[in-house]
Scaffold this active site. Structure first.
Site, PDB file in Angstrom:
ATOM      1  CG  ASP A 118      -9.417  -2.212  -2.974  1.00 13.23           C
ATOM      2  OD1 ASP A 118      -8.574  -1.329  -3.243  1.00 13.23           O
ATOM      3  OD2 ASP A 118     -10.562  -2.214  -3.463  1.00 13.23           O
ATOM      4  CB  SER A 119     -10.680  -0.211   2.550  1.00 19.09           C
ATOM      5  OG  SER A 119      -9.463   0.472   2.428  1.00 19.09           O
ATOM      6  CG  HIS A 152     -13.301  -0.671   7.411  1.00 20.88           C
ATOM      7  ND1 HIS A 152     -13.193   0.307   8.373  1.00 20.88           N
ATOM      8  CD2 HIS A 152     -12.536  -0.246   6.373  1.00 20.88           C
ATOM      9  CE1 HIS A 152     -12.415   1.283   7.933  1.00 20.88           C
ATOM     10  NE2 HIS A 152     -12.001   0.965   6.714  1.00 20.88           N
ATOM     11  CE  LYS A 157      -9.957   3.646  11.236  1.00 19.75           C
ATOM     12  NZ  LYS A 157      -9.266   4.427  10.206  1.00 19.75           N
ATOM     13  N   GLY A 201      -1.647   5.718   6.448  1.00 20.89           N
ATOM     14  CA  GLY A 201      -2.632   5.449   7.502  1.00 20.89           C
ATOM     15  C   GLY A 201      -2.893   3.963   7.627  1.00 20.89           C
ATOM     16  CB  THR A 212      -0.923   0.039   1.232  1.00 19.33           C
ATOM     17  OG1 THR A 212      -1.714   1.233   1.194  1.00 19.33           O
ATOM     18  CG2 THR A 212      -0.158   0.028   2.544  1.00 19.33           C
TER      19      THR A 212
HETATM   20  P1  ITT Z   1      -3.528   1.655  -1.601  1.00 18.64           P
HETATM   21  O1  ITT Z   1      -4.375   1.230  -2.775  1.00 18.64           O
HETATM   22  O2  ITT Z   1      -2.118   2.036  -1.984  1.00 18.64           O
HETATM   23  O3  ITT Z   1      -3.574   0.674  -0.456  1.00 18.64           O
HETATM   24  P2  ITT Z   1      -5.500   3.762  -1.276  1.00 18.64           P
HETATM   25  O4  ITT Z   1      -5.622   4.893  -0.283  1.00 18.64           O
HETATM   26  O5  ITT Z   1      -5.589   4.094  -2.741  1.00 18.64           O
HETATM   27  O6  ITT Z   1      -4.110   3.023  -0.971  1.00 18.64           O
HETATM   28  P3  ITT Z   1      -7.856   2.095  -1.508  1.00 18.64           P
HETATM   29  O7  ITT Z   1      -7.756   1.957  -2.993  1.00 18.64           O
HETATM   30  O8  ITT Z   1      -8.184   0.873  -0.694  1.00 18.64           O
HETATM   31  O9  ITT Z   1      -6.519   2.661  -0.860  1.00 18.64           O
HETATM   32  O10 ITT Z   1      -8.888   3.257  -1.223  1.00 18.64           O
HETATM   33  C1  ITT Z   1      -9.524   3.369  -0.005  1.00 18.64           C
HETATM   34  C2  ITT Z   1     -10.141   4.759   0.145  1.00 18.64           C
HETATM   35  O11 ITT Z   1     -11.008   4.711   1.280  1.00 18.64           O
HETATM   36  C3  ITT Z   1      -9.108   5.831   0.434  1.00 18.64           C
HETATM   37  O12 ITT Z   1      -9.600   7.084  -0.032  1.00 18.64           O
HETATM   38  C4  ITT Z   1      -9.039   5.841   1.942  1.00 18.64           C
HETATM   39  O13 ITT Z   1      -8.658   7.095   2.467  1.00 18.64           O
HETATM   40  C5  ITT Z   1     -10.478   5.479   2.340  1.00 18.64           C
HETATM   41  N1  ITT Z   1     -10.417   4.659   3.545  1.00 18.64           N
HETATM   42  C6  ITT Z   1      -9.997   3.367   3.621  1.00 18.64           C
HETATM   43  N2  ITT Z   1      -9.958   2.940   4.890  1.00 18.64           N
HETATM   44  C7  ITT Z   1     -10.346   3.998   5.636  1.00 18.64           C
HETATM   45  C8  ITT Z   1     -10.481   4.201   7.008  1.00 18.64           C
HETATM   46  O14 ITT Z   1     -10.167   3.259   7.888  1.00 18.64           O
HETATM   47  N3  ITT Z   1     -10.906   5.386   7.423  1.00 18.64           N
HETATM   48  C9  ITT Z   1     -11.186   6.360   6.550  1.00 18.64           C
HETATM   49  N4  ITT Z   1     -11.070   6.281   5.236  1.00 18.64           N
HETATM   50  C10 ITT Z   1     -10.643   5.096   4.772  1.00 18.64           C
END
Ligand code: ITT
Length: 207
Positions: A76-77, A187, A182, A19, A15
Site C-alpha cells: 500500500d503506497s 519508497h 528508481k 506497475g 495488487t
Molecule cells: P493495489 O491497491 O491493487 O495494489 P493501487 O494502484 O490502488 O493498486 P494503492 O492503493 O497502494 O495502489 O495506491 C497507490 C497510489 O499511489 C496509486 O495511485 C499509484 O499510482 C501511486 N503510486 C504508488 N507507488 C508509486 C510509484 O512508485 N510511483 C508513482 N506513483 C505511485
C-alpha cells in the site's frame, strides 16, 4: 497453475497495479521464490481501503492468503504532499475522484499546486509492504522517498505520479530514471530491500 519445485516458495502479489508487479518482481529477483501476479487465479474479495497504509497492505495480503491459501504480498503506497497537509496519502489511488486514471490524477495534483513556489513543493512517497502466510503470520516493512512535486510532467518511465516527482539528490523526475535507478531510491525499493532481508531470515519457517 505452474507447479513449484519443493525448494521454492510461491508468493502471490495482491495488487491490480501492473506497475507495482513489475517493480516487485525486480526487487525480489534472486530469492528462492516464484513471484506471481493474481492473473489466472479466482477473483478475490478485498476489504475496503482506509487511512492506514499498514492496515490496508495487511488487509489486501490477508484476503489473498485466506481465500487462496497461499503466501501473499501486498503493497500500500501513497504520495504525501506538504502543501496539502500530507494529502493524498493513503488515498492517492482515488485522488481527485474514483474514476480518474493516473494521467488525470497527475493533472489534478498539478492544478491543486498551481502557484505554490518551488520551496513549498516538498513531498514524499511512502510504501508499506505486507507479507501474510496462510497460517496468519505477518511481516510488514516500510520505505519512504523524499522529494518535491514539479510544475509539469517530465519523462515516461515508472507509473502513477512518477512524472511529477523529483527525488532528493536527483536532477531528473522519477519517470526519467531507469528502472534500476528508481528501485535504488524509491519508497518501494527501500521497503522491499528490508522485506528481502526479513524473508531470507525466515524462509525455513515459511516454506
Ligand atoms: P493495489 O491497491 O491493487 O495494489 P493501487 O494502484 O490502488 O493498486 P494503492 O492503493 O497502494 O495502489 O495506491 C497507490 C497510489 O499511489 C496509486 O495511485 C499509484 O499510482 C501511486 N503510486 C504508488 N507507488 C508509486 C510509484 O512508485 N510511483 C508513482 N506513483 C505511485
Amino acid at each position: 497453475m505452474t507447479p513449484v519445485p519443493a525448494d521454492r516458495l510461491r508468493v502471490l502479489v495482491a495488487t491490480s497495479n501492473r506497475g507495482k508487479v513489475g517493480e516487485i518482481r525486480a526487487l525480489l529477483a534472486g530469492l528462492p521464490a516464484e513471484i506471481c501476479s493474481l492473473d489466472g487465479f479466482p477473483p478475490i474479495a478485498f476489504p475496503q481501503e482506509g487511512a492506514d497504509y499498514e492496515r490496508n497492505a495487511v488487509g489486501k495480503a490477508r484476503a489473498v492468503a485466506e481465500q487462496l491459501g497461499e503466501l501473499a504480498l501486498a503493497d500500500d503506497s501513497g504520495l504525501e504532499v506538504a502543501a496539502l497537509a500530507g494529502a493524498p496519502g493513503p488515498f492517492s489511488a482515488r485522488y481527485g475522484g474514483p474514476d480518474l486514471d493516473d494521467a488525470a490524477r497527475v493533472d489534478h495534483l498539478l492544478r491543486e499546486l498551481a502557484g505554490v513556489p518551488a520551496e513549498q513543493r516538498d513531498a514524499r512517497f511512502v510504501c508499506l509492504a505486507a507479507l501474510v502466510a496462510p497460517t496468519g503470520a505477518v511481516i510488514t516493512v516500510r520505505g519512504e522517498c523524499n522529494g518535491r512535486i514539479l510544475t509539469a510532467r517530465r519523462g515516461v518511465g515508472g507509473f502513477g505520479y512518477d512524472p511529477v516527482f523529483q527525488p532528493d539528490g536527483y536532477e531528473q523526475s522519477m519517470a526519467e530514471l531507469s528502472a534500476e535507478q528508481k528501485n535504488r531510491v524509491s519508497h518501494r525499493g527501500r521497503a522491499f530491500r528490508l522485506l528481502r532481508e526479513r524473508l531470507l531470515d525466515r524462509l525455513d519457517a515459511l516454506a
